[in-house]
Design a protein around this motif. Sequence first.
Motif, PDB file in Angstrom:
ATOM      1  N   LEU A 157       0.813  -1.217   0.000  1.00 59.25           N
ATOM      2  CA  LEU A 157       0.000   0.000   0.000  1.00 59.25           C
ATOM      3  C   LEU A 157       0.846   1.266   0.000  1.00 59.25           C
ATOM      4  O   LEU A 157       0.353   2.345  -0.273  1.00 59.25           O
ATOM      5  CB  LEU A 157      -0.939   0.012   1.219  1.00 59.25           C
ATOM      6  N   LEU A 207     -12.630  -4.631  -9.508  1.00 63.72           N
ATOM      7  CA  LEU A 207     -13.426  -3.848  -8.563  1.00 63.72           C
ATOM      8  C   LEU A 207     -14.614  -4.662  -8.053  1.00 63.72           C
ATOM      9  O   LEU A 207     -14.959  -4.587  -6.867  1.00 63.72           O
ATOM     10  CB  LEU A 207     -13.899  -2.544  -9.209  1.00 63.72           C
ATOM     11  N   LEU A 246      -7.225  -1.385  -7.174  1.00 63.05           N
ATOM     12  CA  LEU A 246      -6.398  -1.242  -8.373  1.00 63.05           C
ATOM     13  C   LEU A 246      -5.095  -0.567  -7.968  1.00 63.05           C
ATOM     14  O   LEU A 246      -5.097   0.554  -7.447  1.00 63.05           O
ATOM     15  CB  LEU A 246      -7.122  -0.392  -9.413  1.00 63.05           C
ATOM     16  N   MET A 247      -4.003  -1.258  -8.211  1.00 63.54           N
ATOM     17  CA  MET A 247      -2.698  -0.716  -7.801  1.00 63.54           C
ATOM     18  C   MET A 247      -2.347   0.497  -8.656  1.00 63.54           C
ATOM     19  O   MET A 247      -2.551   0.492  -9.875  1.00 63.54           O
ATOM     20  CB  MET A 247      -1.619  -1.801  -7.948  1.00 63.54           C
ATOM     21  N   GLY A 248      -1.819   1.529  -7.974  1.00 65.94           N
ATOM     22  CA  GLY A 248      -1.449   2.746  -8.710  1.00 65.94           C
ATOM     23  C   GLY A 248      -2.577   3.762  -8.761  1.00 65.94           C
ATOM     24  O   GLY A 248      -2.473   4.761  -9.479  1.00 65.94           O
ATOM     25  N   PHE A 249      -3.644   3.537  -7.981  1.00 63.65           N
ATOM     26  CA  PHE A 249      -4.767   4.495  -7.937  1.00 63.65           C
ATOM     27  C   PHE A 249      -5.138   4.775  -6.489  1.00 63.65           C
ATOM     28  O   PHE A 249      -5.008   3.913  -5.625  1.00 63.65           O
ATOM     29  CB  PHE A 249      -5.982   3.938  -8.698  1.00 63.65           C
ATOM     30  N   HIS A 280      -5.269   7.869  -3.194  1.00 62.12           N
ATOM     31  CA  HIS A 280      -4.268   8.477  -2.317  1.00 62.12           C
ATOM     32  C   HIS A 280      -4.955   9.076  -1.100  1.00 62.12           C
ATOM     33  O   HIS A 280      -6.073   9.576  -1.201  1.00 62.12           O
ATOM     34  CB  HIS A 280      -3.479   9.575  -3.052  1.00 62.12           C
ATOM     35  N   LYS A 340     -17.972   3.721  -9.495  1.00 58.77           N
ATOM     36  CA  LYS A 340     -18.151   2.971  -8.246  1.00 58.77           C
ATOM     37  C   LYS A 340     -18.301   3.934  -7.064  1.00 58.77           C
ATOM     38  O   LYS A 340     -19.159   3.751  -6.193  1.00 58.77           O
ATOM     39  CB  LYS A 340     -16.944   2.047  -8.033  1.00 58.77           C
ATOM     40  N   GLN A 341     -17.463   4.960  -7.035  1.00 55.25           N
ATOM     41  CA  GLN A 341     -17.520   5.906  -5.914  1.00 55.25           C
ATOM     42  C   GLN A 341     -18.834   6.677  -5.903  1.00 55.25           C
ATOM     43  O   GLN A 341     -19.398   6.938  -4.839  1.00 55.25           O
ATOM     44  CB  GLN A 341     -16.329   6.877  -5.969  1.00 55.25           C
ATOM     45  N   ARG A 391     -21.448   4.274  -4.515  1.00 55.60           N
ATOM     46  CA  ARG A 391     -21.274   4.083  -3.065  1.00 55.60           C
ATOM     47  C   ARG A 391     -21.743   5.309  -2.289  1.00 55.60           C
ATOM     48  O   ARG A 391     -22.417   5.200  -1.270  1.00 55.60           O
ATOM     49  CB  ARG A 391     -19.799   3.844  -2.716  1.00 55.60           C
ATOM     50  N   LYS A 447     -22.899   9.647   1.462  1.00 55.03           N
ATOM     51  CA  LYS A 447     -21.635  10.267   1.894  1.00 55.03           C
ATOM     52  C   LYS A 447     -20.984  10.936   0.682  1.00 55.03           C
ATOM     53  O   LYS A 447     -21.360  10.655  -0.461  1.00 55.03           O
ATOM     54  CB  LYS A 447     -20.703   9.227   2.521  1.00 55.03           C
ATOM     55  N   ARG A 479     -15.651  10.170  -2.936  1.00 56.89           N
ATOM     56  CA  ARG A 479     -14.191  10.210  -2.767  1.00 56.89           C
ATOM     57  C   ARG A 479     -13.563  10.221  -4.165  1.00 56.89           C
ATOM     58  O   ARG A 479     -13.742   9.271  -4.934  1.00 56.89           O
ATOM     59  CB  ARG A 479     -13.754   8.975  -1.983  1.00 56.89           C
ATOM     60  N   LEU A 501     -10.924   9.567  -6.769  1.00 52.98           N
ATOM     61  CA  LEU A 501      -9.772   8.671  -6.887  1.00 52.98           C
ATOM     62  C   LEU A 501      -9.070   8.929  -8.213  1.00 52.98           C
ATOM     63  O   LEU A 501      -9.694   8.883  -9.267  1.00 52.98           O
ATOM     64  CB  LEU A 501     -10.216   7.209  -6.808  1.00 52.98           C
ATOM     65  N   ASN A 514      -2.098   7.502  -9.043  1.00 51.07           N
ATOM     66  CA  ASN A 514      -1.043   8.009  -8.147  1.00 51.07           C
ATOM     67  C   ASN A 514       0.334   7.799  -8.770  1.00 51.07           C
ATOM     68  O   ASN A 514       0.477   7.210  -9.840  1.00 51.07           O
ATOM     69  CB  ASN A 514      -1.176   7.400  -6.744  1.00 51.07           C
TER      70      ASN A 514
HETATM   71  C1  LIG Z   1      -3.245   4.607  -1.343  1.00 50.68           C
HETATM   72  C2  LIG Z   1      -4.347   4.018  -0.460  1.00 50.68           C
HETATM   73  C3  LIG Z   1      -3.721   3.024   0.504  1.00 50.68           C
HETATM   74  C4  LIG Z   1      -5.009   5.171   0.314  1.00 50.68           C
HETATM   75  O1  LIG Z   1      -5.820   4.608   1.285  1.00 50.68           O
HETATM   76  P1  LIG Z   1      -6.884   5.443   2.146  1.00 50.68           P
HETATM   77  O2  LIG Z   1      -6.540   6.878   2.190  1.00 50.68           O
HETATM   78  O3  LIG Z   1      -7.026   4.741   3.440  1.00 50.68           O
HETATM   79  O4  LIG Z   1      -8.195   5.339   1.293  1.00 50.68           O
HETATM   80  P2  LIG Z   1      -9.353   4.290   1.534  1.00 50.68           P
HETATM   81  O5  LIG Z   1      -8.772   2.910   1.501  1.00 50.68           O
HETATM   82  O6  LIG Z   1     -10.126   4.704   2.748  1.00 50.68           O
HETATM   83  O7  LIG Z   1     -10.217   4.499   0.244  1.00 50.68           O
HETATM   84  C5  LIG Z   1     -11.374   5.315   0.183  1.00 50.68           C
HETATM   85  C6  LIG Z   1     -12.335   4.687  -0.770  1.00 50.68           C
HETATM   86  O8  LIG Z   1     -11.747   4.564  -2.060  1.00 50.68           O
HETATM   87  C7  LIG Z   1     -11.630   3.193  -2.445  1.00 50.68           C
HETATM   88  N1  LIG Z   1     -10.306   3.022  -3.053  1.00 50.68           N
HETATM   89  C8  LIG Z   1      -9.177   3.674  -2.701  1.00 50.68           C
HETATM   90  N2  LIG Z   1      -8.156   3.278  -3.485  1.00 50.68           N
HETATM   91  C9  LIG Z   1      -8.659   2.361  -4.316  1.00 50.68           C
HETATM   92  C10 LIG Z   1      -8.084   1.592  -5.342  1.00 50.68           C
HETATM   93  N3  LIG Z   1      -6.784   1.705  -5.647  1.00 50.68           N
HETATM   94  N4  LIG Z   1      -8.871   0.730  -6.005  1.00 50.68           N
HETATM   95  C11 LIG Z   1     -10.173   0.620  -5.688  1.00 50.68           C
HETATM   96  N5  LIG Z   1     -10.791   1.329  -4.738  1.00 50.68           N
HETATM   97  C12 LIG Z   1     -10.026   2.195  -4.055  1.00 50.68           C
HETATM   98  C13 LIG Z   1     -11.746   2.398  -1.172  1.00 50.68           C
HETATM   99  O9  LIG Z   1     -12.245   1.113  -1.417  1.00 50.68           O
HETATM  100  C14 LIG Z   1     -12.705   3.255  -0.387  1.00 50.68           C
HETATM  101  O10 LIG Z   1     -14.000   3.056  -0.897  1.00 50.68           O
HETATM  102  P3  LIG Z   1     -15.275   2.958   0.071  1.00 50.68           P
HETATM  103  O11 LIG Z   1     -15.289   4.254   0.870  1.00 50.68           O
HETATM  104  O12 LIG Z   1     -16.397   2.826  -0.872  1.00 50.68           O
HETATM  105  O13 LIG Z   1     -15.004   1.770   0.936  1.00 50.68           O
HETATM  106  C15 LIG Z   1      -5.424   3.324  -1.331  1.00 50.68           C
HETATM  107  O14 LIG Z   1      -5.938   4.244  -2.248  1.00 50.68           O
HETATM  108  C16 LIG Z   1      -4.885   2.095  -2.046  1.00 50.68           C
HETATM  109  O15 LIG Z   1      -4.900   1.002  -1.481  1.00 50.68           O
HETATM  110  N6  LIG Z   1      -4.386   2.232  -3.322  1.00 50.68           N
HETATM  111  C17 LIG Z   1      -3.798   1.120  -4.030  1.00 50.68           C
HETATM  112  C18 LIG Z   1      -2.332   0.938  -3.626  1.00 50.68           C
HETATM  113  C19 LIG Z   1      -1.437   2.015  -4.178  1.00 50.68           C
HETATM  114  O16 LIG Z   1      -1.498   2.392  -5.342  1.00 50.68           O
HETATM  115  N7  LIG Z   1      -0.557   2.511  -3.286  1.00 50.68           N
HETATM  116  C20 LIG Z   1       0.394   3.563  -3.641  1.00 50.68           C
HETATM  117  C21 LIG Z   1       0.039   4.867  -2.976  1.00 50.68           C
HETATM  118  S1  LIG Z   1       1.063   6.203  -3.550  1.00 50.68           S
END
Ligand SMILES: CC(C)(COP(=O)(O)OP(=O)(O)OC[C@H]1O[C@@H](n2cnc3c(N)ncnc32)[C@H](O)[C@@H]1OP(=O)(O)O)[C@@H](O)C(=O)NCCC(=O)NCCS
Length: 387
Positions: A229, A258, A264-267, A269, A311-312, A315, A321, A324, A326, A329
């Motif tokens: 993460l 989804l 999804l990796m790379g999305f 923040h 999706k957002q 939700r 709510k 969010r 997205l 990143n």
């Molecule tokens: C970066 C990350 C950890 C941030 O986490 P966070 O601030 O805690 O955000 P949350 O996990 O609370 O996400 C908020 C919402 O967006 C969704 N979301 C966030 N990132 C997502 C992603 N990459 N793919 C799908 N859904 C995502 C979450 O499921 C959540 O949805 P919900 O409110 O309907 O449950 C998270 O976006 C993520 O896991 N990204 C993928 C890993 C990645 O690319 N990491 C590199 C970061 S630079």
Amino acid sequence: MNANANPTPDNTAKTFSPGLEGVTACRTRLSEVLGKEGKLILAGHNAVNLAENNTIEEVWFLLHEGRLPNPAELAAFKAKVEKLGVLPADEVNLIKKLRGPEPLSAFRTALSAISNKRGYKPWLNRPVEEVTEEVIALCALAPAIVEVLHTGRRPRVKTLNSGYAERYLWGVSGKKPSPEDLRAVETYLILTMDHGLNASTFASRVTASTGADVGAALTSGVATLSGPLHGGAPGPVLDMLDAIGTCENADAWVRAQLAAKIPLMGFGHRIYRTDDPRAMTLKRVAERQNGPRIELAKVTEQAALKALEEKQIQRAAAENKPVRTLRVNVEFWTAVALEHVGIPRNLFSSTFCVSRIIGWGEHIVEQIKDNKIYRPLSQYTGEMPAE
Ligand SMILES: CC(C)(COP(=O)(O)OP(=O)(O)OC[C@H]1O[C@@H](n2cnc3c(N)ncnc32)[C@H](O)[C@@H]1OP(=O)(O)O)[C@@H](O)C(=O)NCCC(=O)NCCS
């Protein structure tokens, strides 16, 4: 209160913020992430400008001194980092023994082992100048450590006066880099050098706050990167592009992920609610490189953004709510740019480390100069003993 009453948890004044979201835990002059505007500031400068025009040593000096160096200061700092970046033979041998299937884990162990071997002591009650030199010395070694872990040999001899970024890319790719590849890597390393109080920087500061040795504090930072993460997404991004295979497949593939609740990796923040400026800069780098992945990456990015937005919105409507936002990143476009310059995907997290270790080091020094041990509260949810 009646001394004989049953005890109750003392949760009255405690605000619980999962993941410390929205909590301010330190002051720093090093970097500021403006999530709504999509800007990253490094010590008073726009990070994108620095990444496109400056060298690692210039930005490192900027973080360290709070201003950019003049030519003489830059030459002196570059020479110092180059000299400190040479591993003695006994440390090369030590690192060779630590090679394993996961280079980042080996890096973590190597950093800790070198710090221990050099006898670095807890910083408490020691001159800050002395401790700062230990921080710079460990950070300067990062490119050489990764090279030895990757090749299993002592670092190649490079041209005298080659910079930190060049030594790294040369070491892991095995050849003197072209100016274009070097600029791409230097851009990446500067963009990711520091980024507010992210998980790894926080971990480093927490460890430093106990008076720990700087090797321990830096190793804490590396340890957090073992989770995908934070800093670990670029490898999985390439796995994702491999799995998608063709542009036609992108939309169905991301929607299936989804639907299966797989992120999804790379999305996404924690801070950015608009485009991550680092991602946009590296996208431009990838576009200039114009490699074989570029079309698939662009189509996948668009398919993912569309599916995530839909999706957002659903939700948010269902749960009443806010939506969010997205976006892509930094790690998505990092994957494409770093693969193009010949860095293997199993070294992506180590490459991030070679950059972010400089930020950790400067945060550790900042913490040391104005220390208060981190000690937040917890809300007790367990049972209380019956009297
Ligand atoms: C970066 C990350 C950890 C941030 O986490 P966070 O601030 O805690 O955000 P949350 O996990 O609370 O996400 C908020 C919402 O967006 C969704 N979301 C966030 N990132 C997502 C992603 N990459 N793919 C799908 N859904 C995502 C979450 O499921 C959540 O949805 P919900 O409110 O309907 O449950 C998270 O976006 C993520 O896991 N990204 C993928 C890993 C990645 O690319 N990491 C590199 C970061 S630079």
